[in-house]
Structure formats: C-alpha cells, structure tokens
Design a protein around this motif. Sequence first.
Motif, mmCIF file in Angstrom:
data_model
loop_
_atom_site.group_PDB
_atom_site.id
_atom_site.type_symbol
_atom_site.label_atom_id
_atom_site.label_comp_id
_atom_site.label_asym_id
_atom_site.label_seq_id
_atom_site.Cartn_x
_atom_site.Cartn_y
_atom_site.Cartn_z
ATOM 1 N N VAL A 188 38.999 37.058 36.023
ATOM 2 C CA VAL A 188 39.477 38.162 36.294
ATOM 3 C C VAL A 188 38.934 39.116 37.335
ATOM 4 C CG1 VAL A 188 39.893 40.562 35.298
ATOM 5 C CG2 VAL A 188 40.069 38.357 33.945
ATOM 6 N N LEU A 189 37.454 38.908 37.769
ATOM 7 C CA LEU A 189 36.839 39.424 38.690
ATOM 8 C C LEU A 189 37.266 39.169 39.992
ATOM 9 C CD1 LEU A 189 33.453 40.295 37.672
ATOM 10 C CD2 LEU A 189 35.334 41.704 37.317
ATOM 11 N N LYS A 190 37.383 37.490 39.960
ATOM 12 C CA LYS A 190 37.704 37.068 41.269
ATOM 13 C C LYS A 190 39.376 37.389 41.729
ATOM 14 C CE LYS A 190 38.727 32.262 43.346
ATOM 15 N NZ LYS A 190 38.437 30.849 43.083
ATOM 16 N N ALA A 191 40.249 37.553 40.744
ATOM 17 C CA ALA A 191 41.535 37.829 40.719
ATOM 18 C C ALA A 191 41.611 39.481 41.488
ATOM 19 C CB ALA A 191 42.400 37.797 39.559
ATOM 20 N N VAL A 192 40.972 40.093 40.891
ATOM 21 C CA VAL A 192 40.537 41.537 41.381
ATOM 22 C C VAL A 192 40.364 41.528 42.832
ATOM 23 C CG1 VAL A 192 39.346 43.662 41.054
ATOM 24 C CG2 VAL A 192 40.260 42.474 39.246
ATOM 25 N N GLU A 193 39.318 40.894 43.200
ATOM 26 C CA GLU A 193 38.744 40.825 44.632
ATOM 27 C C GLU A 193 39.843 40.277 45.610
ATOM 28 O OE1 GLU A 193 35.228 38.826 44.855
ATOM 29 O OE2 GLU A 193 34.707 39.131 47.119
ATOM 30 N N GLU A 194 40.432 39.216 44.943
ATOM 31 C CA GLU A 194 41.347 38.425 46.036
ATOM 32 C C GLU A 194 42.586 39.271 46.073
ATOM 33 O OE1 GLU A 194 40.377 33.842 44.901
ATOM 34 O OE2 GLU A 194 42.223 34.696 44.183
ATOM 35 N N LEU A 195 43.146 40.102 45.157
ATOM 36 C CA LEU A 195 44.117 41.289 45.078
ATOM 37 C C LEU A 195 43.686 42.370 45.661
ATOM 38 C CD1 LEU A 195 46.302 39.928 42.029
ATOM 39 C CD2 LEU A 195 46.679 39.193 44.447
ATOM 40 N N ASN A 196 42.541 42.620 45.897
ATOM 41 C CA ASN A 196 42.210 44.031 46.326
ATOM 42 C C ASN A 196 42.501 45.199 45.404
ATOM 43 O OD1 ASN A 196 40.582 45.708 47.923
ATOM 44 N ND2 ASN A 196 42.459 46.215 49.153
ATOM 45 N N TYR A 197 42.550 44.747 43.939
ATOM 46 C CA TYR A 197 42.998 45.588 42.935
ATOM 47 C C TYR A 197 41.896 46.673 42.658
ATOM 48 C CZ TYR A 197 44.552 47.356 38.489
ATOM 49 O OH TYR A 197 44.681 48.197 37.272
ATOM 50 N N SER A 198 42.193 48.041 42.876
ATOM 51 C CA SER A 198 41.261 49.046 42.799
ATOM 52 C C SER A 198 41.712 50.338 41.967
ATOM 53 C CB SER A 198 40.378 49.411 43.937
ATOM 54 O OG SER A 198 39.716 50.472 44.113
ATOM 55 N N PRO A 199 41.896 49.895 40.821
ATOM 56 C CA PRO A 199 42.455 51.416 39.875
ATOM 57 C C PRO A 199 41.733 52.547 39.990
ATOM 58 C CG PRO A 199 41.586 49.798 38.315
ATOM 59 C CD PRO A 199 41.347 49.276 39.598
ATOM 60 N N ASN A 200 40.321 52.496 40.250
ATOM 61 C CA ASN A 200 39.484 53.669 39.857
ATOM 62 C C ASN A 200 37.979 53.414 40.211
ATOM 63 O OD1 ASN A 200 38.556 52.333 37.795
ATOM 64 N ND2 ASN A 200 40.044 53.177 36.307
ATOM 65 N N MET A 201 37.125 54.190 40.168
ATOM 66 C CA MET A 201 35.790 53.867 40.338
ATOM 67 C C MET A 201 35.165 52.673 39.819
ATOM 68 S SD MET A 201 32.622 56.579 40.263
ATOM 69 C CE MET A 201 33.033 57.357 41.847
#
Length: 336
Positions: free
Chosen positions: A36-49
Amino acid sequence: MATIKDVAKHANVSTTVVSKTLNGYTDVSEETRKKVLKAVEELNYSPNMLAKNLKQKVTKSIALIFSNFEYSNGKDGVLFKMMTGIFEAASHYNYEVLLYTRSLSEQQDKSYWQFCKEHKVSGAVITGLKTTDPYFLEIVDSNFPCVVIDADITGMNTGSIMTENVEAAKCAVQYLIDHGHRHIGMVNGHNYAVVSKERQEGYRQALKENGIAYDPSLVVNADYTEESAYELAEGYLKAHPELTAIFFASDLMAIGFMSRCRELDVSIPEKLSIIGFDDIVLSSYTTPRLTTIHQDFQQMAFLAFEQVIRILEKKEAGSHQKISFQVVDRESVAMI
C-alpha cells in the motif's frame, strides 16, 4: 489526482485495507502495508498530513484525550475552554490535533498508549484522568510524551499541570473566615482525584491556621455534579445546623446546592454563605451571583500542549507545573 480507489487497485487490495494502513491499524500485515505504501508513493497520493508522513514513525500531531467524557460535562464549559487553549497552541506550533474521547464505561477496552500508537501521534494531552484509572501507571512508566491536566505525575516523558489547588482552597476558606465565619463546611468531589485531595488539604490548613478545629464529618462528597449536590443538601444542612458557610470544590456543586437551598427557604447569603471553585460561565448568572475561585482552563491547556512540544522537540524531561488563581468576589458570601 489519485484517489483511494486508485491506490487500492494499484496495490491489488480493497479500499478498506488502504484506509486501515493509512490510519495505522495493526491488523494489516507487513507485506500488505508495504504494498500500500509503495502504491501511495508511486501514485503520489496525499489525502492529508497522515499520508505525507507515512515514512515517519509518527506524524506531527498531538492527541487530545478526554478521559471522562460524558454529556453532563458540557454544562460547565470547561472542556470547551481547554479545547480553545489546545487549538491555539497547535496553531502556534504548527501541529495538528487528534481528538479522542473516552467515557468511564469505556476505560477498559483500549489504553491511551495503544490509541496513540495506532494513530501515529507524536504526543498527547490528557484530561479527566482519575488515580483509579487502570492506565494511570502505564502513562507514568511509558516512553510516550504526554502531559496530564489536573494531576501530579512526572517522568522523563511525562508531565502534568494544574492550578495551585492547596493555596486556592486556603484562600477560599480564608475569605469566608475574613467575613466572620467560623463554622465552615466543605462539599468535595470524590476521593479519586488529586485536585480533590489538594482542595481538602487547603480547607484543613486554613482552619488550622485560624485556630478552628478540623471536623472530618463536615466534609462530604458530591462527585463534582450539580445533581449530587442538590440531593445531599437537605440532609447535610439538617445534620449540621451550626454551619454559616460552605466551601465547594466546584461551581457546579455549589449551583446544585443553592438550587435546593431556595426550595428549603435557606437564603443565600443571609443564612448561609457559599464560595465555589472554577469560575464557570454559569457562576456569574446564579442568584445571587456566585463568589468563587477562578481557574484559567485555557491557559492550563495551552501550557500542557507547550510542555508536550518541549518534551518532543527539546528532549526536556517532563515537569509538574502549577498556575495561579484569583478570588472572584460576587454576592454569595456575607459578613457576619
């Protein structure tokens, strides 16, 4: 802009798993968490702090924990004042605040430390903590930075803050004595809070310093509630007809007692003088207006937050801070 569904599809997991991972739940496997963290990083997903700080062990946030959060607690406005101080400090120091509330019935299911760990917060400010709380000692012995309001505990990562309760209670009782009163009772909260013990000690010291014998039968508990004070008023007054004044450990108890006195035709302050403690908003609207001890709850909360920051950022050991008080002279105490 990527969404949580995009992250779930990219990592080949459900959106629930993504949400649990981002919120620090412990029932997500390490392998899944990494995906999940890899996907977050690759997609530049940033919902909040929280998402911006996933690579850190904690986020730049402080938990505000109300240990005894009940509907009835809203009447005195204390929690609102504390929240105002917390959010003022959070804005000043550029931290986020995570609010966590617990009722007495929920005390056993999860410790404060577990909650903070799951939500990856940096530290916590806790209020409403009783010495009988099962997690009281856990806080003292913990490595987690926290400051407890209305307690007296310290450690490398644990601090506390409260009003000068002994001196404040002494001043309240001395105020009554200076108005000619010698037969003075006390309505306390309960035996499980540091503030209760300190205010009773202040009451005892003031009597002793003025040559008045301390009679433990004159001290009764009303659990810091308006309703309990109302209920005990008639029996207490009948048992101690010699009393000319009473010191209350909280304004809410004083207000409940005064309400019953009106029904019993006990005029205040002509027949009975009353002094409270807290200076809540309601105390200036009673009839007569309540003489009381002012506590600055907003400052107390601000300083508690500030101490957490010092523990976190300056690596200072926790300390026990005390703040000043004022006697607020209104109409509920008469000279005799």
